[in-house]
Design an enzyme around this catalytic site. Structure first.
Site, PDB file in Angstrom:
ATOM      1  N   LYS A  81      20.759 -20.517  16.067  1.00 57.06           N
ATOM      2  CA  LYS A  81      21.091 -19.582  14.823  1.00 57.06           C
ATOM      3  C   LYS A  81      22.786 -19.053  14.036  1.00 57.06           C
ATOM      4  CE  LYS A  81      16.878 -17.133  15.579  1.00 57.06           C
ATOM      5  NZ  LYS A  81      15.936 -17.913  16.635  1.00 57.06           N
TER       6      LYS A  81
ATOM      7  N   LYS B 261       4.451 -11.894  12.549  1.00 55.28           N
ATOM      8  CA  LYS B 261       3.823 -11.386  11.600  1.00 55.28           C
ATOM      9  C   LYS B 261       2.622 -11.167  12.047  1.00 55.28           C
ATOM     10  CE  LYS B 261       7.525 -14.270   9.362  1.00 55.28           C
ATOM     11  NZ  LYS B 261       7.865 -16.110   8.827  1.00 55.28           N
TER      12      LYS B 261
ATOM     13  N   ARG C 208      10.555 -26.135   8.492  1.00 55.23           N
ATOM     14  CA  ARG C 208       8.815 -26.827   8.538  1.00 55.23           C
ATOM     15  C   ARG C 208       7.902 -26.035   7.212  1.00 55.23           C
ATOM     16  NH1 ARG C 208       7.384 -22.147  10.946  1.00 55.23           N
ATOM     17  NH2 ARG C 208       8.043 -21.426  12.631  1.00 55.23           N
TER      18      ARG C 208
END
Length: 450
Positions: free
Chosen positions: A116, A237, A291
């Site tokens: 990150k 999510k 991806r």
């Protein structure tokens, strides 16, 4: 074009890839653990190979077993789906060494975006707006406290190698910093083998907006608008929609061009998603997923494109079938993730499906590997299906979602379907007036979850 591809995954995403391959006239190979011998992706593929026992480490994450399955079947390329090995740079490098094609980005791009801090530095250099925070890793508590004062509280401490909500802790004030810093480091070490952390300003009421990008690996790239994924539980999510109800056409064009230019500049190949926190009209980069996303069907719904087909095409060296000017938004799409979980605690609920009926009708898509008599194994993620609806506008999509949820039958196990029935009655969900903290506050009030 490839004659045969192997899908290194399971469940609904494996089916998704098999369907695209079949429409393209490409043979498909399913791999499976012993626990998945009767899984739908095994039944639907042209060939199947058992690659190990139920444990993911000994099957779906076993690189030697997957390479062997390619050699046995003559598969020329591997589609990783999402999860498992989809963002494993070492796996991609091994495939290249064996003369096999990875249907996805290069090992280098996966490596850059998988860390990150490196990802943030790369994106900042490419002109992508980032959240204020530390310049690289934060080695000591003293450094963390200094940065907290510079950035201004609240701040969030994140494990460099984190994901799935692990290794992320919020320090609301300076008093919280020591505990948050040590906990984030410990979680990073135990979950990812890396205790390095970095610090960012913690935005109080942001939305989660992500931009779908696609590149051909030759310096050409497009964006396919945004998805709003703000309804989340513990950073996972549960409800995604496109286009985002809070994003204007001007904002979409602006941030979309920034993102497509960025991935074009690094010769990115295939599908990718650049994720942002969005607050007060500003976008702040948080990470890039190299991806296909779980929620890709909502983008397919509003643009009428097959992202998996495009992935396969560019991996085979063919050009993208569309350019930016070809991509026009048509209507509104919503996806809900249906898990085999028992409410209100969201505890996994594996077991035998006694009855299953998928909803249908205009604008309804059900991506699932369920069938009556199938036993959901206890070894893997509890996601059992994605219900996607498309309408001419958001109100129609919401009405279609409510109707479709009422048609869906999954007997034998508990699911999260009642959660969505309840959410659709909420005025804030109906109006699209929510942020990334809304669902957790709602769950505390309505289900007692904390």
């Amino acid at each position: 074009m490839f004659k045969k591809i192997l899908i290194a995954n399971r469940g609904e995403i494996a089916l998704r890839v098999i369907r695209a391959a079949r429409e393209m006239g490409i043979g498909s190979v399913a791999v499976h653990s012993t626990a998945d011998s009767d899984a739908m992706h095994v039944r639907m593929a042209d060939e199947s190979v058992c690659i190990g026992p139920p444990s993911s480490q000994q099957s779906y994450l076993s690189i030697p077993s997957i390479i062997a399955a390619c050699e046995i079947t003559g598969a020329e390329a591997i589609h990783p789906g999402y999860g498992f090995l989809s963002e494993n740079a070492g796996f991609v490098q091994i495939l290249e060494d064996h003369g096999l094609t990875f249907i996805g980005p290069t090992a280098e791009h996966i490596r850059i975006m998988g860390d990150k801090i490196t990802a943030k530095d790369t994106m900042k250099a490419l002109g992508v707006p980032c959240v204020p925070g530390s310049e690289g890793g934060v080695p000591t508590l003293a450094d963390a406290q200094r940065i907290g004062e510079e950035v201004g509280y609240p701040v969030i401490i994140k494990a460099t190698a984190g994901g799935g909500g692990k290794g992320m802790k919020v320090a609301q004030t300076a008093k919280d910093m020591e505990r948050a810093f040590q906990t984030a480091r410990a979680e990073g070490k135990s979950n990812f083998g890396n205790d390095e952390v970095y610090i960012e300003k913690y935005l109080t009421t942001p939305r989660h907006i992500e931009i779908q990008v696609f590149g051909d690996g030759k310096g050409r790239a497009v964006h396919l608008g945004e998805r709003d994924c703000s309804l989340q539980r513990r950073h996972q999510k549960v409800f995604e929609e496109a286009p985002g109800p809070s994003i204007t056409p001007e904002e979409r064009a602006r941030i979309g061009k920034v993102c497509s230019d960025a991935v074009a500049n690094i010769n990115y190949i295939g599908a990718g998603t650049i994720e942002f926190l969005y607050e007060n009209g500003e976008f702040y980069f948080i990470e890039m997923n190299t991806r296909l996303q779980v929620e890709h069907p909502v983008t397919e719904g509003i643009f009428g494109v097959d992202l998996v087909r495009e992935q396969i095409n560019v991996a085979a060296g063919l050009p993208m079938s569309f350019q930016q000017e070809d991509l026009e938004i048509n209507g509104h799409a919503i996806e809900v993730r249906i898990n085999a979980e028992k409410l209100p605690n969201f505890s996994p609920c594996p077991g035998r499906i006694t009855q299953y009926h998928a909803p249908g009708g205009l604008g309804v898509r059900m991506d699932s590997a369920l069938y009556a008599g199938y036993t959901i194994p206890p070894y893997y993620d509890s996601l059992i299906g994605k219900l996607i609806v498309h309408g001419r506008h958001r109100a129609e999509a919401l009405a279609r979602l409510e109707r479709s949820l009422s048609e869906l039958i999954v007997d034998g196990v508990d699911t999260t379907v009642p959660l969505f029935h309840a959410l659709l009655q909420e005025p804030d969900v109906q109006s699209g007036n929510y942020n990334i903290h809304w669902l957790e506050h709602w769950l505390e009030t309505h289900m007692g979850e904390s």
